[in-house]
Design an enzyme around this catalytic site. Sequence first.
Site, mmCIF file in Angstrom:
data_model
loop_
_atom_site.group_PDB
_atom_site.id
_atom_site.type_symbol
_atom_site.label_atom_id
_atom_site.label_comp_id
_atom_site.label_asym_id
_atom_site.label_seq_id
_atom_site.Cartn_x
_atom_site.Cartn_y
_atom_site.Cartn_z
ATOM 1 N N TRP A 149 -9.392 7.441 -8.163
ATOM 2 C CA TRP A 149 -10.583 7.708 -8.982
ATOM 3 C C TRP A 149 -10.438 7.122 -10.379
ATOM 4 O O TRP A 149 -11.369 6.534 -10.916
ATOM 5 C CB TRP A 149 -10.889 9.215 -9.032
ATOM 6 C CG TRP A 149 -11.726 9.587 -7.855
ATOM 7 C CD1 TRP A 149 -11.290 10.117 -6.665
ATOM 8 C CD2 TRP A 149 -13.141 9.372 -7.707
ATOM 9 N NE1 TRP A 149 -12.346 10.251 -5.805
ATOM 10 C CE2 TRP A 149 -13.490 9.816 -6.414
ATOM 11 C CE3 TRP A 149 -14.137 8.863 -8.530
ATOM 12 C CZ2 TRP A 149 -14.798 9.755 -5.932
ATOM 13 C CZ3 TRP A 149 -15.445 8.799 -8.060
ATOM 14 C CH2 TRP A 149 -15.763 9.243 -6.780
ATOM 15 N N GLU A 171 0.847 -1.206 0.000
ATOM 16 C CA GLU A 171 0.000 0.000 0.000
ATOM 17 C C GLU A 171 0.879 1.252 0.000
ATOM 18 O O GLU A 171 0.584 2.236 -0.673
ATOM 19 C CB GLU A 171 -0.938 0.008 1.204
ATOM 20 C CG GLU A 171 -1.919 -1.143 1.237
ATOM 21 C CD GLU A 171 -2.721 -1.295 -0.049
ATOM 22 O OE1 GLU A 171 -3.169 -0.283 -0.594
ATOM 23 O OE2 GLU A 171 -2.871 -2.444 -0.516
ATOM 24 N N TRP A 195 -15.943 10.925 -13.319
ATOM 25 C CA TRP A 195 -15.115 10.657 -12.146
ATOM 26 C C TRP A 195 -14.516 11.930 -11.565
ATOM 27 O O TRP A 195 -14.240 12.008 -10.375
ATOM 28 C CB TRP A 195 -14.017 9.635 -12.468
ATOM 29 C CG TRP A 195 -13.106 10.017 -13.606
ATOM 30 C CD1 TRP A 195 -13.281 9.715 -14.919
ATOM 31 C CD2 TRP A 195 -11.891 10.779 -13.534
ATOM 32 N NE1 TRP A 195 -12.252 10.236 -15.668
ATOM 33 C CE2 TRP A 195 -11.382 10.895 -14.855
ATOM 34 C CE3 TRP A 195 -11.171 11.362 -12.498
ATOM 35 C CZ2 TRP A 195 -10.200 11.581 -15.154
ATOM 36 C CZ3 TRP A 195 -10.002 12.044 -12.778
ATOM 37 C CH2 TRP A 195 -9.528 12.151 -14.091
HETATM 38 C C1 LIG Z 1 -11.344 6.802 -5.035
HETATM 39 C C2 LIG Z 1 -10.148 6.796 -4.097
HETATM 40 C C3 LIG Z 1 -9.640 8.000 -3.614
HETATM 41 C C4 LIG Z 1 -8.537 8.001 -2.751
HETATM 42 N N1 LIG Z 1 -8.050 9.217 -2.296
HETATM 43 C C5 LIG Z 1 -6.965 9.238 -1.497
HETATM 44 C C6 LIG Z 1 -6.428 10.471 -1.042
HETATM 45 O O1 LIG Z 1 -6.901 11.547 -1.387
HETATM 46 N N2 LIG Z 1 -5.363 10.424 -0.185
HETATM 47 C C7 LIG Z 1 -4.801 9.244 0.214
HETATM 48 O O2 LIG Z 1 -3.845 9.258 0.990
HETATM 49 N N3 LIG Z 1 -5.276 8.070 -0.223
HETATM 50 C C8 LIG Z 1 -6.345 8.021 -1.054
HETATM 51 N N4 LIG Z 1 -6.833 6.819 -1.474
HETATM 52 C C9 LIG Z 1 -6.130 5.586 -1.103
HETATM 53 C C10 LIG Z 1 -6.613 4.911 0.199
HETATM 54 O O3 LIG Z 1 -8.000 4.783 0.192
HETATM 55 C C11 LIG Z 1 -6.174 5.643 1.467
HETATM 56 O O4 LIG Z 1 -4.797 5.912 1.407
HETATM 57 C C12 LIG Z 1 -6.437 4.792 2.707
HETATM 58 O O5 LIG Z 1 -7.808 4.496 2.815
HETATM 59 C C13 LIG Z 1 -5.988 5.546 3.942
HETATM 60 O O6 LIG Z 1 -6.252 4.804 5.102
HETATM 61 P P1 LIG Z 1 -5.059 4.225 5.980
HETATM 62 O O7 LIG Z 1 -4.064 5.290 6.245
HETATM 63 O O8 LIG Z 1 -5.676 3.555 7.157
HETATM 64 O O9 LIG Z 1 -4.432 3.193 4.970
HETATM 65 P P2 LIG Z 1 -3.559 1.882 5.202
HETATM 66 O O10 LIG Z 1 -4.340 0.736 4.666
HETATM 67 O O11 LIG Z 1 -3.082 1.782 6.585
HETATM 68 O O12 LIG Z 1 -2.330 2.109 4.197
HETATM 69 C C14 LIG Z 1 -1.120 2.745 4.597
HETATM 70 C C15 LIG Z 1 -0.815 3.925 3.711
HETATM 71 O O13 LIG Z 1 -0.585 3.506 2.384
HETATM 72 C C16 LIG Z 1 -1.073 4.499 1.474
HETATM 73 N N5 LIG Z 1 -2.122 3.885 0.644
HETATM 74 C C17 LIG Z 1 -2.944 2.886 0.980
HETATM 75 N N6 LIG Z 1 -3.729 2.541 -0.066
HETATM 76 C C18 LIG Z 1 -3.393 3.354 -1.074
HETATM 77 C C19 LIG Z 1 -3.842 3.501 -2.419
HETATM 78 N N7 LIG Z 1 -4.795 2.724 -2.949
HETATM 79 N N8 LIG Z 1 -3.282 4.458 -3.181
HETATM 80 C C20 LIG Z 1 -2.311 5.260 -2.700
HETATM 81 N N9 LIG Z 1 -1.843 5.156 -1.427
HETATM 82 C C21 LIG Z 1 -2.371 4.222 -0.630
HETATM 83 C C22 LIG Z 1 -1.655 5.623 2.297
HETATM 84 O O14 LIG Z 1 -0.675 6.618 2.434
HETATM 85 C C23 LIG Z 1 -1.945 4.939 3.620
HETATM 86 O O15 LIG Z 1 -1.940 5.808 4.724
HETATM 87 C C24 LIG Z 1 -7.942 6.776 -2.360
HETATM 88 C C25 LIG Z 1 -8.465 5.571 -2.841
HETATM 89 C C26 LIG Z 1 -9.557 5.577 -3.698
HETATM 90 C C27 LIG Z 1 -10.094 4.275 -4.189
#
Ligand SMILES: Cc1cc2nc3c(=O)[nH]c(=O)nc-3n(C[C@H](O)[C@H](O)[C@H](O)COP(=O)(O)OP(=O)(O)OC[C@H]3O[C@@H](n4cnc5c(N)ncnc54)[C@H](O)[C@@H]3O)c2cc1C
Length: 474
Positions: free
Chosen positions: A389, A282, A366
Amino acid sequence: MKTVIHWFRRDLRVSDNVALSEASRRAERVIPVFIFEDAFRTGPDVGAARLAFLLQSVEALRKNLAELGRALIIRCGKSEEVLPRLCAEAGAQAVFANKRYEPYAQRRDEQLVGLLNAAGFGFELFKDAVVWEESEILTQAGKPYTVFTPYSRAWKARPLPPPKEKLKAVSQTSPVPSLPSDTLPATTEEMGYPLTQTIPPGGERAAQELLRRFMAGPVDAYAESRNFPAVDGTSRLSPHLRAGTIGVRTILAELNLARDKKAVRPPPSAGSVNGADIFLNELIWREFYLQVLHHFPHVTRGAFRPEYDRVAWSENQEHFQAWCEGRTGYPIVDAAMRCLNATGMMHNRLRMIVAMFLTKDLLLHWQWGERYFMRQLVDGDMAANNGGWQWSAGTGTDAAPYFRIFNPVTQGEKFDAEGKFVRQWIPELAAFPDDMIHQPWENPLLLSRSHYPQRIVLHEEQRPKCLALFKAVK
Ligand SMILES: Cc1cc2nc3c(=O)[nH]c(=O)nc-3n(C[C@H](O)[C@H](O)[C@H](O)COP(=O)(O)OP(=O)(O)OC[C@H]3O[C@@H](n4cnc5c(N)ncnc54)[C@H](O)[C@@H]3O)c2cc1C
């Protein structure tokens, strides 16, 4: 070099901060500066939640620096005007900062190099927000990767850098000149953005606490639990990674420690085996989207695959409003949107579900969703948001294309089987049994008494329409 200004931007921390470490290594005096830029409060993507998180994090930084005997100098205005003036006032020879990756920020930094150099000051940028930046991981042909799996393989093949040392207390032999400092607005309301959401706390300590909590347990089960919005199974570090209240090297070092500990104790369940590896993936997704943004800046204006800019999206404003407000009649979509509106946060699984719903069921562009997310999210980040997105809409880098369409009912049943998350955000549905919570229309009498809306579209009717829209431009 005697005096350097460290300009804090998306790196609001005193530990594991590359530019700050370099400044303290190379200069006798380091002057910590934060510029509250006019642009923070203007522009279409400004949101109260992110602004409030920023204010909290700057305040926490000010306190952390004060504990080290250092005063954070705050200036309001435009960096291109503030920095040359401040260098002259402070007798500084250079400005150090950590690199930003958004196209607009890179353009601004290029201008600043010229401006500061012309005035006789240096401006140095350092890689800090990512482990590997855009020019470091390329295909054998020297091209940027556009597919995640080979990119992540190349990323993992390199040795990881250790965290940087925490900033030391100020040295008595090289006191820092005292400079006037502006005060930040006390609330986002003063800037015209009233905060209606209950957001998580900002600042470096809050980030460290989240990291400690996650690595002490949830990381083990992450591979499985990260998919369930009612489970506290993810790190919640995204607002901190965005504001830079935690360094990515620190997270990776803790991840390695957690992995080492796991090697000496048996995994608690089969599903937990790959928790640390999946979490690492991630973090790599985050860097993948940053490098996509750098190499393909057109994604900020349209589809990664330009043929999809021709999709004839619907322009139904009522549908869009219903989606924004959590009134679509699909419980998992509505619960997710209400959670976003109330907290500025949304679980990754839910982001995918609501983004698919906006684009594949409501057939709305989107970019409408991308913008709404940016205004609401505490972690709103240009690269990750755009990547998420475009992935969901099927217009992005991913080879799995537009015909990946989530069914909002089966997604709800799979990832919120008992309706725990739905009930938390949609009290109108409290009386529905578990097996009906994701399709309340199956009990019309109960639904009519509940004040919960009817579905605004029927998934089974929208799916073929969506496929036809995409096929028309292929
Ligand atoms: C439509 C959509 C919009 C999103 N918008 C954002 C946004 O504006 N900012 C954002 O930080 N993330 C975004 N994400 C990715 C992801 O949803 C979030 O990073 C995640 O939910 C944050 O929760 P967490 O810190 O508990 O993640 P964890 O599951 O603990 O992951 C650890 C870190 O990995 C990174 N990460 C995880 N998944 C993704 C991913 N798919 N893409 C990029 N980085 C990721 C983040 O920095 C996150 O804090 C988006 C995903 C989707 C599908």
